[in-house]
Motif scaffolding. Structure first.
Motif, PDB file in Angstrom:
ATOM      1  N   ILE A  10       2.854   5.477   8.867  1.00 12.83           N
ATOM      2  CA  ILE A  10       2.742   4.020   8.738  1.00 12.83           C
ATOM      3  C   ILE A  10       2.379   3.688   7.295  1.00 12.83           C
ATOM      4  CG2 ILE A  10       1.600   1.925   9.570  1.00 12.83           C
ATOM      5  CD1 ILE A  10       1.014   3.510  12.182  1.00 12.83           C
ATOM      6  N   SER A  12       4.527   3.000   3.269  1.00 12.58           N
ATOM      7  CA  SER A  12       5.431   3.769   2.390  1.00 12.58           C
ATOM      8  C   SER A  12       4.951   3.776   0.944  1.00 12.58           C
ATOM      9  CB  SER A  12       6.825   3.151   2.451  1.00 12.58           C
ATOM     10  OG  SER A  12       6.781   1.842   1.891  1.00 12.58           O
ATOM     11  N   GLY A  13       3.666   3.460   0.715  1.00 17.12           N
ATOM     12  CA  GLY A  13       3.145   3.453  -0.654  1.00 17.12           C
ATOM     13  C   GLY A  13       2.820   4.856  -1.122  1.00 17.12           C
ATOM     14  N   ILE A  99       0.200  -5.612  -1.607  1.00 16.86           N
ATOM     15  CA  ILE A  99       1.645  -5.721  -1.832  1.00 16.86           C
ATOM     16  C   ILE A  99       2.331  -5.211  -0.576  1.00 16.86           C
ATOM     17  CG2 ILE A  99       3.602  -4.844  -3.160  1.00 16.86           C
ATOM     18  CD1 ILE A  99       1.833  -4.977  -5.641  1.00 16.86           C
ATOM     19  N   GLY A 103       7.224   0.844  -0.727  1.00 20.17           N
ATOM     20  CA  GLY A 103       6.660   1.378  -1.982  1.00 20.17           C
ATOM     21  C   GLY A 103       5.241   0.882  -2.215  1.00 20.17           C
ATOM     22  N   GLY A 104       4.885  -0.210  -1.568  1.00 20.96           N
ATOM     23  CA  GLY A 104       3.512  -0.733  -1.642  1.00 20.96           C
ATOM     24  C   GLY A 104       3.059  -0.973  -3.074  1.00 20.96           C
ATOM     25  N   SER A 106       2.252   1.109  -5.148  1.00 21.26           N
ATOM     26  CA  SER A 106       2.720   2.119  -6.114  1.00 21.26           C
ATOM     27  C   SER A 106       3.878   1.574  -6.958  1.00 21.26           C
ATOM     28  CB  SER A 106       3.123   3.414  -5.406  1.00 21.26           C
ATOM     29  OG  SER A 106       4.428   3.343  -4.875  1.00 21.26           O
ATOM     30  N   PHE A 108       3.730  -1.142  -8.609  1.00 23.41           N
ATOM     31  CA  PHE A 108       3.202  -1.916  -9.741  1.00 23.41           C
ATOM     32  C   PHE A 108       1.893  -1.371 -10.309  1.00 23.41           C
ATOM     33  CE2 PHE A 108       5.867  -4.738  -7.263  1.00 23.41           C
ATOM     34  CZ  PHE A 108       6.720  -5.218  -8.247  1.00 23.41           C
ATOM     35  N   TRP A 109       1.508  -0.176  -9.886  1.00 19.72           N
ATOM     36  CA  TRP A 109       0.188   0.308 -10.334  1.00 19.72           C
ATOM     37  C   TRP A 109       0.200   0.607 -11.829  1.00 19.72           C
ATOM     38  CZ3 TRP A 109      -1.532   5.913 -10.372  1.00 19.72           C
ATOM     39  CH2 TRP A 109      -0.456   6.777 -10.447  1.00 19.72           C
ATOM     40  N   ALA A 112      -2.966   4.959 -14.278  1.00 21.66           N
ATOM     41  CA  ALA A 112      -4.053   5.778 -14.812  1.00 21.66           C
ATOM     42  C   ALA A 112      -4.376   6.851 -13.774  1.00 21.66           C
ATOM     43  CB  ALA A 112      -5.273   4.901 -15.076  1.00 21.66           C
ATOM     44  N   VAL A 227       6.182  -4.433  10.997  1.00 24.99           N
ATOM     45  CA  VAL A 227       4.743  -4.684  10.864  1.00 24.99           C
ATOM     46  C   VAL A 227       4.028  -4.051  12.061  1.00 24.99           C
ATOM     47  CG1 VAL A 227       2.976  -6.463  10.610  1.00 24.99           C
ATOM     48  CG2 VAL A 227       5.316  -6.902   9.790  1.00 24.99           C
ATOM     49  N   LEU A 273      -5.849  -1.449  11.378  1.00 23.42           N
ATOM     50  CA  LEU A 273      -4.986  -0.924  12.445  1.00 23.42           C
ATOM     51  C   LEU A 273      -5.790  -0.118  13.464  1.00 23.42           C
ATOM     52  CD1 LEU A 273      -1.646   0.468  10.977  1.00 23.42           C
ATOM     53  CD2 LEU A 273      -1.961  -0.817  13.094  1.00 23.42           C
ATOM     54  N   ASN A 495     -10.007   6.032 -11.435  1.00 26.78           N
ATOM     55  CA  ASN A 495      -9.020   5.355 -10.575  1.00 26.78           C
ATOM     56  C   ASN A 495      -8.591   6.356  -9.486  1.00 26.78           C
ATOM     57  OD1 ASN A 495      -8.989   4.626 -13.399  1.00 26.78           O
ATOM     58  ND2 ASN A 495      -7.488   3.085 -12.890  1.00 26.78           N
ATOM     59  N   ILE A 500      -5.728  10.205  -3.988  1.00 24.13           N
ATOM     60  CA  ILE A 500      -5.076   9.812  -2.726  1.00 24.13           C
ATOM     61  C   ILE A 500      -3.816  10.661  -2.533  1.00 24.13           C
ATOM     62  CG2 ILE A 500      -3.810   7.940  -1.562  1.00 24.13           C
ATOM     63  CD1 ILE A 500      -5.744   5.946  -2.901  1.00 24.13           C
TER      64      ILE A 500
HETATM   65  C1  LIG Z   1      -1.471  -3.941 -10.536  1.00 22.57           C
HETATM   66  C2  LIG Z   1      -2.058  -2.672 -10.004  1.00 22.57           C
HETATM   67  C3  LIG Z   1      -2.525  -1.709 -10.901  1.00 22.57           C
HETATM   68  C4  LIG Z   1      -3.061  -0.522 -10.416  1.00 22.57           C
HETATM   69  N1  LIG Z   1      -3.417   0.442 -11.309  1.00 22.57           N
HETATM   70  C5  LIG Z   1      -3.844   1.639 -10.870  1.00 22.57           C
HETATM   71  C6  LIG Z   1      -4.092   2.699 -11.790  1.00 22.57           C
HETATM   72  O1  LIG Z   1      -3.888   2.573 -12.998  1.00 22.57           O
HETATM   73  N2  LIG Z   1      -4.543   3.877 -11.297  1.00 22.57           N
HETATM   74  C7  LIG Z   1      -4.786   4.061  -9.978  1.00 22.57           C
HETATM   75  O2  LIG Z   1      -5.235   5.142  -9.600  1.00 22.57           O
HETATM   76  N3  LIG Z   1      -4.525   3.065  -9.072  1.00 22.57           N
HETATM   77  C8  LIG Z   1      -4.057   1.883  -9.483  1.00 22.57           C
HETATM   78  N4  LIG Z   1      -3.767   0.891  -8.583  1.00 22.57           N
HETATM   79  C9  LIG Z   1      -4.021   1.139  -7.152  1.00 22.57           C
HETATM   80  C10 LIG Z   1      -2.894   1.922  -6.502  1.00 22.57           C
HETATM   81  O3  LIG Z   1      -1.718   1.183  -6.528  1.00 22.57           O
HETATM   82  C11 LIG Z   1      -3.293   2.229  -5.060  1.00 22.57           C
HETATM   83  O4  LIG Z   1      -4.465   3.030  -5.084  1.00 22.57           O
HETATM   84  C12 LIG Z   1      -2.248   2.996  -4.290  1.00 22.57           C
HETATM   85  O5  LIG Z   1      -0.993   2.389  -4.320  1.00 22.57           O
HETATM   86  C13 LIG Z   1      -2.731   3.115  -2.844  1.00 22.57           C
HETATM   87  O6  LIG Z   1      -1.754   3.753  -2.074  1.00 22.57           O
HETATM   88  P1  LIG Z   1      -1.670   3.436  -0.517  1.00 22.57           P
HETATM   89  O7  LIG Z   1      -0.566   4.256   0.019  1.00 22.57           O
HETATM   90  O8  LIG Z   1      -3.012   3.594   0.079  1.00 22.57           O
HETATM   91  O9  LIG Z   1      -1.360   1.884  -0.421  1.00 22.57           O
HETATM   92  P2  LIG Z   1      -0.076   1.070  -0.898  1.00 22.57           P
HETATM   93  O10 LIG Z   1       0.545   1.730  -2.065  1.00 22.57           O
HETATM   94  O11 LIG Z   1      -0.488  -0.332  -1.022  1.00 22.57           O
HETATM   95  O12 LIG Z   1       0.934   1.194   0.345  1.00 22.57           O
HETATM   96  C14 LIG Z   1       0.606   0.682   1.614  1.00 22.57           C
HETATM   97  C15 LIG Z   1       1.874   0.315   2.352  1.00 22.57           C
HETATM   98  O13 LIG Z   1       1.558   0.052   3.704  1.00 22.57           O
HETATM   99  C16 LIG Z   1       2.326  -1.044   4.163  1.00 22.57           C
HETATM  100  N5  LIG Z   1       1.595  -1.669   5.283  1.00 22.57           N
HETATM  101  C17 LIG Z   1       0.443  -2.337   5.263  1.00 22.57           C
HETATM  102  N6  LIG Z   1       0.120  -2.749   6.498  1.00 22.57           N
HETATM  103  C18 LIG Z   1       1.100  -2.340   7.326  1.00 22.57           C
HETATM  104  C19 LIG Z   1       1.350  -2.475   8.713  1.00 22.57           C
HETATM  105  N7  LIG Z   1       0.505  -3.116   9.521  1.00 22.57           N
HETATM  106  N8  LIG Z   1       2.489  -1.954   9.209  1.00 22.57           N
HETATM  107  C20 LIG Z   1       3.374  -1.295   8.423  1.00 22.57           C
HETATM  108  N9  LIG Z   1       3.180  -1.134   7.101  1.00 22.57           N
HETATM  109  C21 LIG Z   1       2.048  -1.646   6.557  1.00 22.57           C
HETATM  110  C22 LIG Z   1       2.455  -1.944   2.951  1.00 22.57           C
HETATM  111  O14 LIG Z   1       3.608  -2.767   3.055  1.00 22.57           O
HETATM  112  C23 LIG Z   1       2.552  -0.932   1.813  1.00 22.57           C
HETATM  113  O15 LIG Z   1       3.901  -0.637   1.496  1.00 22.57           O
HETATM  114  C24 LIG Z   1      -3.201  -0.305  -9.013  1.00 22.57           C
HETATM  115  C25 LIG Z   1      -2.722  -1.275  -8.121  1.00 22.57           C
HETATM  116  C26 LIG Z   1      -2.144  -2.432  -8.610  1.00 22.57           C
HETATM  117  C27 LIG Z   1      -1.594  -3.437  -7.629  1.00 22.57           C
END
Ligand SMILES: Cc1cc2nc3c(=O)[nH]c(=O)nc-3n(C[C@H](O)[C@H](O)[C@H](O)COP(=O)(O)OP(=O)(O)OC[C@H]3O[C@@H](n4cnc5c(N)ncnc54)[C@H](O)[C@@H]3O)c2cc1C
Lengths: 520, 179
Positions: A10, A12-13, A99, A103-104, A106, A108-109, A112, A227, A273, A495, A500
């Motif tokens: 669940i 795709s980030g 977001i 791709g979530g 990731s 636009f991160w 770092a 969703v 969730l 960061n 992760i």
């Molecule tokens: C502008 C910006 C700059 C950043 N800079 C940095 C940096 O320099 N260094 C760093 O370490 N981190 C940085 N981050 C943080 C980094 O992007 C996150 O730590 C990372 O993407 C987290 O990964 P994730 O898989 O947990 O979440 P995400 O990448 O957000 O992916 C989560 C996914 O789950 C999906 N989702 C959510 N709820 C549901 C649901 N109920 N059902 C189905 N799908 C769902 C979303 O659509 C999303 O695609 C930054 C973030 C942003 C926005």
């Protein structure tokens, strides 16, 4: 009849993408559901002039009260706050930045990419606060070693115990004079510095670095606009067996089946969730110990004096670097525990609002300081505390009728003391480097704004005080895994995304092995 | 001269054959027409005009806030802003007139440069991270930032400055609705 997948992922980030990348290439049949649509990079973006935007670049007032990163150019990228509401006590605002796209975040991160060290994994051993992780640096190091080349992380090796070196594209670039001066002024009082460590390339996201290989293996089915409402449980076995989701566009209710569920919907969405599914909470700590890194943006804005009026520019400006944590490493030095890191950069133009001037006098000063700035942002460790938590708000639902989160988070005296120390120390170092300090402050942005939310499904060896074990596996439900930042026990000032990614890779390899040996 | 007149007519040779999918050249509202001010009262708008000119005057051939149409733009932006911002603006503009009347027996528009400087003393206080507690100062700090940004983001300012500095192009990657 729809198939039963080996693993349902669940999100795709970064975390979900890494799970798919690892599992699919090991022959595990995966289904990935993501709430958002997929981005078409040719169709979805174009170059525009700021004056051609309806609000001249200011953005529609009130559209993103909690996303200070949003601009009118990017307004369509962030999760709509009205469709995806959450609540907090007005005295304790929380800025939840989301977001919802394949791709979530990731996509636009800022990229770092720092490793954690045993100062984080074994934090309790150092200052007796909080809890150690159930793993140590040596457990994760082999995964960091593989994630860094995949994300093409550049950096410079320093041999610092608090910021372990990685497998870098070596950054041997020469520092500009202003950076050298600042580095020297830090070194004079024993403050270490290094180059930034960053994923390189045009783009470093799950959609270009992880999902293509997973899809090419033929073992990943990726569904967008799905969703997830809740994770479903087989009443006979107590194991999870799939998830209910709603098609974002048609609102059609669906169910997907799988033998294992891996949740990577980002820290707070994953926690929401699990809370909405009523699972994995025999400990009572699900949703608790929410923390992030606190940010003091532009904590010190300085000017490099010899750059005033455009003189002496050659080789003096540009570039920047990073101060890793240096406080409380060996002995307790200050009125706080743990520490902070600092990003610094040279060559910016200070914001005109910093100058107590207007009209021609302001313009003259701004022109004089054009590209003569030396600026820095402090990022500090936030202590994980039980009372900082999320829970389901029984009165609020999102656009799909899914109960929303209530978030309760507040920084403590420890963080405030750290922020003040950071301001004073950096002010001093800038002056020692011969810079003029234009403004300084120690006001942290609200919790959440750093976009590093962590900790609400934390790992641990004891099922009474933690949600997940050392493999990111639920203590209560053995075929349920949570692979995002919610599993962190502490976060340091680094960061979190590199960690992760490494945790998700490690957990996914464990899942693949367990599936192979028939244990799942 | 209106922006519409500045748009070059599409040369005949560039016209697509009649059976191809056409891409029409569309002008923005801003380039073709003027905002009809409606939010601030006439006297408030006059104060905003004077304030805009003081904060961002034209300098060395670079258009200032008035040429950039900032007062009309802020009239529109404020009309859609939160009640808090609306109150800050309305009360702030009224307060400037009030101060001009009580100190110099004229409205703010009629003040000399040095009289206006006296009234705008709060703008010369050092920067603070938090918005100032005093409402007039809070308004002036907010308005200063918005007047400056409204100016440098305008077509008028960018078309002049981008000829001297290529980085001042005002171009950015715009994300369309993703679905
Ligand atoms: C502008 C910006 C700059 C950043 N800079 C940095 C940096 O320099 N260094 C760093 O370490 N981190 C940085 N981050 C943080 C980094 O992007 C996150 O730590 C990372 O993407 C987290 O990964 P994730 O898989 O947990 O979440 P995400 O990448 O957000 O992916 C989560 C996914 O789950 C999906 N989702 C959510 N709820 C549901 C649901 N109920 N059902 C189905 N799908 C769902 C979303 O659509 C999303 O695609 C930054 C973030 C942003 C926005």
């Amino acid at each position: 009849m729809s198939p039963t997948y080996d693993v349902l992922i669940i999100g795709s980030g970064a975390s979900g993408g890494m799970a798919a990348y690892t599992l699919a290439q090991k022959g595990v049949n995966c289904l990935m559901l993501d709430a958002g649509p997929e981005v078409d990079f040719t169709r979805d973006r174009s170059l525009k002039r700021v004056y051609d935007l309806p609000y001249r670049g200011f953005g529609r007032p009130g559209q993103f009260p909690h996303v200070t990163q949003a601009s009118e150019f990017t307004a369509n990228v962030w999760a709509d706050e009205k469709q995806n509401p959450y609540t907090y006590d007005p005295n304790d605002p929380y800025y939840w930045v989301r977001i919802r796209l394949v791709g979530g975040k990731s996509l636009f991160w800022g990229r770092a990419s720092w490793r954690l060290s045993d100062y984080e994994f074994k934090c309790k051993d150092h200052d007796d606060f909080g809890d150690n992780w159930p793993i140590g640096y040596s457990d994760l190091a082999p995964y960091y070693d593989r994630v860094e080349p995949l994300f093409r992380v550049s950096g410079r090796k320093e041999g610092l115990p608090q910021l372990p070196d990685g497998v870098f594209i070596e950054d041997n670039s020469v520092d500009s004079e202003s950076v050298k001066r600042f580095v020297k002024s830090c070194a004079a009082v024993g403050i270490p510095t290094t180059k930034g460590r960053r994923a390189t390339g045009q783009f470093a996201s799950s959609v270009n670095l992880l999902l293509p290989d997973a899809l090419a293996s033929g073992n990943l089915t990726l569904v967008s606009n799905a969703v997830v409402r809740n994770i479903t449980v087989d009443r006979n076995t107590g194991l999870v067996n799939g998830a209910n989701f709603v098609d974002r566009r048609s609102k059609r209710e669906m169910h997907a089946k799988a033998r294992v569920v891996m949740v990577g919907a980002s820290c707070l969405e994953s926690t929401r969730l699990l809370l909405n599914s009523g699972i994995a909470n025999s400990s009572g700590v699900l949703g608790h110990y929410l923390f992030d890194e606190f940010y003091v943006k532009n904590i010190v804005q300085a000017i490099v004096p010899e750059l005033r009026n455009g003189s002496g520019r050659h080789g003096v400006i540009r570039g920047g670097g990073y101060i890793p944590r240096f406080r409380n490493l060996k002995t307790r030095e200050k009125n706080f525990i743990r520490g902070y890191a600092v990003d610094f950069g040279s060559g910016g133009t200070p914001d005109p609002t910093y100058f107590p001037l207007y009209g021609e006098a302001l313009q003259k000063e701004v022109n004089a300081c054009k590209e003569a700035g030396f600026e820095m942002t402090a990022m500090g460790e936030v202590l994980p505390r039980f009372e900082n938590h999320v829970r389901i708000d029984p009165n609020v639902q999102d656009a799909f009728g899914i109960p929303a989160l209530h978030i309760q988070a507040r920084y403590s005296d420890n963080e405030h003391a750290m922020a003040r120390d950071a301001m004073d120390t950096l002010d001093e170092r800038c002056r020692a480097a011969g810079f003029e300090v234009l403004v300084k402050h120690s006001q942290m942005v609200p919790p959440g704004e750093s976009i590093h939310e962590l900790g609400t499904c934390r790992m641990g060896d004891d099922p009474k005080t933690s949600v997940l074990n050392k493999w990111n596996q639920s203590h209560d439900v053995k075929n349920l895994f949570v692979v995002d930042g919610s599993s962190f026990v502490s976060g340091g000032s680094q960061n979190p995304t590199l960690t992760i990614l490494a945790l998700s890779m490690r957990s996914s390899e464990y899942v693949a092995a367990q599936l192979r040996s028939g244990n799942l | 001269m209106s922006g519409a007149e500045q748009q070059p007519a599409t040369p005949k040779a560039a016209r697509a054959p009649i059976d191809e999918t056409p891409t029409l050249q569309i002008a923005t509202t801003d380039s073709a027409a003027e905002t009809v001010e409606h939010y601030f009262s006439e006297s408030q708008f006059q104060v905003l005009e004077r304030l805009s000119d003081i904060i961002a005057p034209p300098i060395s051939g670079v258009p200032g806030a008035l040429a950039a149409g900032v007062p009309a733009f802020l009239d529109f932006l404020t009309s859609q802003s939160s009640a808090h911002i609306q109150n800050l603006y309305r009360d702030g503009l009224d307060a400037l007139n009030h101060q001009a009347q009580s100190r110099f027996k004229t409205d703010f528009k009629g003040t000399t440069a040095s009289q206006a400087d006296e009234i705008l003393a709060p703008l010369r206080k050092p920067w603070t991270y938090e918005a100032p507690a005093e409402p007039l100062q809070a308004f002036l700090v907010l308005a200063k930032g918005q007047i400056l940004q409204g100016t440098v983001n305008s077509r008028e300012w960018i078309s002049v400055v981008s000829k001297r500095d290529r980085r001042a192009s005002g171009l950015g990657t715009y994300w369309h609705t993703i679905d």
